[in-house]
Motif scaffolding. Sequence first.
Motif, PDB file in Angstrom:
ATOM      1  N   GLY A  25       0.799  -1.218   0.000  1.00  0.00           N
ATOM      2  CA  GLY A  25       0.000   0.000   0.000  1.00  0.00           C
ATOM      3  C   GLY A  25       0.832   1.269   0.000  1.00  0.00           C
ATOM      4  N   PHE A  26       2.171   1.145   0.071  1.00  0.00           N
ATOM      5  CA  PHE A  26       3.048   2.315   0.051  1.00  0.00           C
ATOM      6  C   PHE A  26       3.651   2.482  -1.328  1.00  0.00           C
ATOM      7  N   ASP A  27       4.054   3.693  -1.640  1.00  0.00           N
ATOM      8  CA  ASP A  27       4.666   4.007  -2.920  1.00  0.00           C
ATOM      9  C   ASP A  27       5.933   4.806  -2.634  1.00  0.00           C
ATOM     10  N   ALA A  28       6.834   4.837  -3.585  1.00  0.00           N
ATOM     11  CA  ALA A  28       8.058   5.632  -3.450  1.00  0.00           C
ATOM     12  C   ALA A  28       8.382   6.219  -4.813  1.00  0.00           C
ATOM     13  N   HIS A  53      12.890  -4.521  14.313  1.00  0.00           N
ATOM     14  CA  HIS A  53      12.350  -3.604  15.315  1.00  0.00           C
ATOM     15  C   HIS A  53      11.454  -2.608  14.595  1.00  0.00           C
ATOM     16  N   TYR A  54      10.281  -2.375  15.156  1.00  0.00           N
ATOM     17  CA  TYR A  54       9.325  -1.422  14.596  1.00  0.00           C
ATOM     18  C   TYR A  54       9.005  -0.399  15.671  1.00  0.00           C
ATOM     19  N   THR A  55       9.018   0.884  15.282  1.00  0.00           N
ATOM     20  CA  THR A  55       8.624   1.906  16.245  1.00  0.00           C
ATOM     21  C   THR A  55       7.120   1.801  16.473  1.00  0.00           C
ATOM     22  N   ALA A  56       6.674   2.257  17.624  1.00  0.00           N
ATOM     23  CA  ALA A  56       5.267   2.135  18.011  1.00  0.00           C
ATOM     24  C   ALA A  56       4.333   2.848  17.032  1.00  0.00           C
ATOM     25  N   ASP A  57       4.814   3.935  16.445  1.00  0.00           N
ATOM     26  CA  ASP A  57       3.961   4.681  15.518  1.00  0.00           C
ATOM     27  C   ASP A  57       3.967   4.095  14.106  1.00  0.00           C
ATOM     28  N   GLY A  58       4.788   3.077  13.849  1.00  0.00           N
ATOM     29  CA  GLY A  58       4.825   2.415  12.552  1.00  0.00           C
ATOM     30  C   GLY A  58       5.593   3.152  11.474  1.00  0.00           C
ATOM     31  N   VAL A  59       6.259   4.237  11.831  1.00  0.00           N
ATOM     32  CA  VAL A  59       6.983   5.041  10.844  1.00  0.00           C
ATOM     33  C   VAL A  59       8.313   4.394  10.467  1.00  0.00           C
ATOM     34  N   HIS A  60       9.018   3.845  11.435  1.00  0.00           N
ATOM     35  CA  HIS A  60      10.353   3.303  11.184  1.00  0.00           C
ATOM     36  C   HIS A  60      10.388   1.799  11.434  1.00  0.00           C
ATOM     37  N   SER A  61      11.165   1.114  10.598  1.00  0.00           N
ATOM     38  CA  SER A  61      11.462  -0.303  10.795  1.00  0.00           C
ATOM     39  C   SER A  61      12.964  -0.481  10.633  1.00  0.00           C
ATOM     40  N   PHE A  62      13.527  -1.318  11.472  1.00  0.00           N
ATOM     41  CA  PHE A  62      14.953  -1.607  11.418  1.00  0.00           C
ATOM     42  C   PHE A  62      15.130  -3.115  11.330  1.00  0.00           C
ATOM     43  N   TYR A  63      16.024  -3.557  10.473  1.00  0.00           N
ATOM     44  CA  TYR A  63      16.261  -4.979  10.266  1.00  0.00           C
ATOM     45  C   TYR A  63      17.752  -5.270  10.283  1.00  0.00           C
ATOM     46  N   VAL A  64      18.114  -6.427  10.799  1.00  0.00           N
ATOM     47  CA  VAL A  64      19.441  -7.002  10.612  1.00  0.00           C
ATOM     48  C   VAL A  64      19.190  -8.283   9.842  1.00  0.00           C
ATOM     49  N   LEU A  85      13.903   1.316   7.175  1.00  0.00           N
ATOM     50  CA  LEU A  85      12.797   1.783   6.344  1.00  0.00           C
ATOM     51  C   LEU A  85      12.048   2.880   7.076  1.00  0.00           C
ATOM     52  N   GLN A  86      11.688   3.908   6.342  1.00  0.00           N
ATOM     53  CA  GLN A  86      10.913   5.006   6.910  1.00  0.00           C
ATOM     54  C   GLN A  86       9.658   5.182   6.077  1.00  0.00           C
ATOM     55  N   ARG A  87       8.518   5.267   6.744  1.00  0.00           N
ATOM     56  CA  ARG A  87       7.239   5.391   6.059  1.00  0.00           C
ATOM     57  C   ARG A  87       6.578   6.728   6.390  1.00  0.00           C
ATOM     58  N   ASP A  88       5.962   7.313   5.388  1.00  0.00           N
ATOM     59  CA  ASP A  88       5.102   8.485   5.576  1.00  0.00           C
ATOM     60  C   ASP A  88       3.687   7.930   5.604  1.00  0.00           C
ATOM     61  N   LEU A  89       3.117   7.797   6.799  1.00  0.00           N
ATOM     62  CA  LEU A  89       1.829   7.128   6.945  1.00  0.00           C
ATOM     63  C   LEU A  89       0.683   7.906   6.318  1.00  0.00           C
ATOM     64  N   GLU A  90       0.783   9.220   6.296  1.00  0.00           N
ATOM     65  CA  GLU A  90      -0.288  10.025   5.718  1.00  0.00           C
ATOM     66  C   GLU A  90      -0.215  10.050   4.193  1.00  0.00           C
ATOM     67  N   GLY A  91       0.979  10.209   3.657  1.00  0.00           N
ATOM     68  CA  GLY A  91       1.145  10.287   2.205  1.00  0.00           C
ATOM     69  C   GLY A  91       1.378   8.936   1.561  1.00  0.00           C
ATOM     70  N   LYS A  92       1.456   7.876   2.384  1.00  0.00           N
ATOM     71  CA  LYS A  92       1.704   6.519   1.888  1.00  0.00           C
ATOM     72  C   LYS A  92       2.948   6.454   1.016  1.00  0.00           C
TER      73      LYS A  92
END
Length: 110
Positions: A25-28, A53-64, A85-92
């Motif tokens: 559902g996200f675009d770049a 690891h995912y931040t509580a607000d869902g904006v950032h994800s970190f992976y090893v 990964l960084q997500r803009d939840l409003e602008g998708k």
Amino acid sequence: MASTESTPPDNRRWRPPELDVRLDGFDADEKTTDAFFRQIGVIEDMLVPLAEHYTADGVHSFYVLHDSSATWGQPGIPQYVALHLQRDLEGKRSASSKLRFRYPRWHSPG
């Protein structure tokens, strides 16, 4: 009397977890999409997530991630990938950054 029925295959064999970057559902922009595909998408099926690891607000994800294809490539290619990964939840929209690093070699004293 011995049974002539065949035994079904054992589907309990261990399989490594699959990478799910949660970008449905996200675009770049095209540049970000191309960079992500060249660096992650091409070998996505060979990347095994070791930690997420995912931040509580869902904006950032970190992976090893472990790049299992690196063990068969050229000597010295890093086997581990750090992905942010960084997500803009409003602008998708989404963005990513990647860092490859070598596993440190541990030497015994003496």
